[in-house]
Design an enzyme around this catalytic site. Structure first.
Site, PDB file in Angstrom:
ATOM      1  N   GLU A 115      36.089 -77.447 -67.524  1.00  0.00           N
ATOM      2  CA  GLU A 115      34.621 -76.970 -67.986  1.00  0.00           C
ATOM      3  C   GLU A 115      34.019 -77.731 -69.376  1.00  0.00           C
ATOM      4  O   GLU A 115      33.374 -77.277 -68.817  1.00  0.00           O
ATOM      5  CB  GLU A 115      35.186 -75.644 -68.853  1.00  0.00           C
ATOM      6  CG  GLU A 115      35.543 -73.716 -67.049  1.00  0.00           C
ATOM      7  CD  GLU A 115      36.101 -73.368 -69.008  1.00  0.00           C
ATOM      8  OE1 GLU A 115      35.070 -72.252 -67.687  1.00  0.00           O
ATOM      9  OE2 GLU A 115      36.505 -72.663 -69.389  1.00  0.00           O
ATOM     10  N   GLU A 135      42.533 -70.667 -63.489  1.00  0.00           N
ATOM     11  CA  GLU A 135      42.933 -69.958 -64.260  1.00  0.00           C
ATOM     12  C   GLU A 135      42.782 -68.565 -63.563  1.00  0.00           C
ATOM     13  O   GLU A 135      44.042 -67.989 -63.843  1.00  0.00           O
ATOM     14  CB  GLU A 135      41.871 -69.091 -65.189  1.00  0.00           C
ATOM     15  CG  GLU A 135      41.420 -69.652 -66.334  1.00  0.00           C
ATOM     16  CD  GLU A 135      40.580 -70.762 -66.682  1.00  0.00           C
ATOM     17  OE1 GLU A 135      39.732 -71.589 -66.804  1.00  0.00           O
ATOM     18  OE2 GLU A 135      40.075 -72.063 -64.754  1.00  0.00           O
TER      19      GLU A 135
END
Length: 261
Positions: A115, A135
């Site tokens: 990210e 994730e």
């Protein structure tokens, strides 16, 4: 306490290094807070013209949240309620950093680390680097910019292929997808990054701030509507000393010396 983020400004170049190699540069609450402070400091410093962000060591850029830290004790809803509007590391969704940001990816860029990469403008990776929004493989979701940034940066099927598998992709694959600008052997990573830095510094700082601000604030608009934007950096660049110096240097057949204003 040891500062686990190193920030050095060398002339016009800001270098930000997550320095937690023992946990593959995973980010805990303290580190996240410090990163936010650094980005704010850079934004307030007119002498910074380019930023290089990386991780310490040779194995990892950043593997996201420190799963051994207190933050993992939160439920998913508690984590979601406390999200930083600027995204993971204060960078994944940041729209106020008007100078070019280069990701020097020296290894794993996973989860929140990926990210942070998505919050950068230029990505230079070592050939052993691995990228992924992992994730889902630990029952989490890329909430800090991953989902929406990735589908804007890559074709839909490529983005979904990463999001819906949580798999790790090589630097070469990410370059083919269009997320990575250049892949080099690890021993040439600094040389490649420095080359990109030099190319950026060869440009007028006011022009680059204007371009980045136009891109950020015009995102989601039609080209016609974006063309009508009058951002502060654009207006400053149109009547800048940099603009005068650029023309004069061209006429005198010499490299420009940018005032930066």
């Amino acid at each position: 306490m040891t500062d686990e983020v190193r920030y050095i400004r060398d002339g016009h170049v800001a270098r930000v290094t997550i320095d937690r190699p023992a946990v593959l540069n995973a980010v805990d609450v303290k580190t996240h807070t410090r990163l936010g402070e650094i980005w704010a400091e850079i934004e307030a410093d007119p002498e910074v013209r380019v930023v290089v962000v990386t991780g310490a060591g040779e194995r990892s850029f950043c593997v996201g949240a420190d799963m051994s830290a207190d933050a993992v004790e939160k439920t998913g809803l508690e984590y979601w309620a406390g999200l930083d509007p600027n995204g993971f590391g204060g960078l994944g969704l940041r729209t106020t950093l008007d100078v070019p940001v280069i990701a020097r990816v020296n290894g794993y860029a996973l989860g929140g680390g990926m990210e942070m990469v998505l919050g950068c403008d230029i990505v230079i990776a070592a050939d052993h680097a691995r990228f992924g929004l992992t994730e889902p493989r630990v029952g989490r979701i890329p909430l800090d910019g991953g989902v929406f940034q990735l589908v804007r940066r890559l074709p839909h099927t490529q983005a979904m292929g990463l999001l819906l598998t949580g798999r790790r992709a090589s630097a070469e694959e990410m370059q083919r997808m269009g997320l990575v600008n250049e892949v080099v052997p690890a021993e040439q990573l600094d040389e490649a990054v420095d080359r990109w830095v030099a190319d950026i510094l060869a440009c007028a700082p006011t022009s680059l701030r204007a371009i980045k601000q136009m891109v950020q604030r015009g995102s989601g608009l039609s080209p016609q509507d974006a063309h009508k934007l009058r951002t502060p950096a654009l207006m400053a660049a149109l009547d800048s000393e940099d603009g005068k110096e650029g023309v004069l240097a061209f006429q005198q057949k010499r490299p420009p010396v940018w005032p930066g204003r």
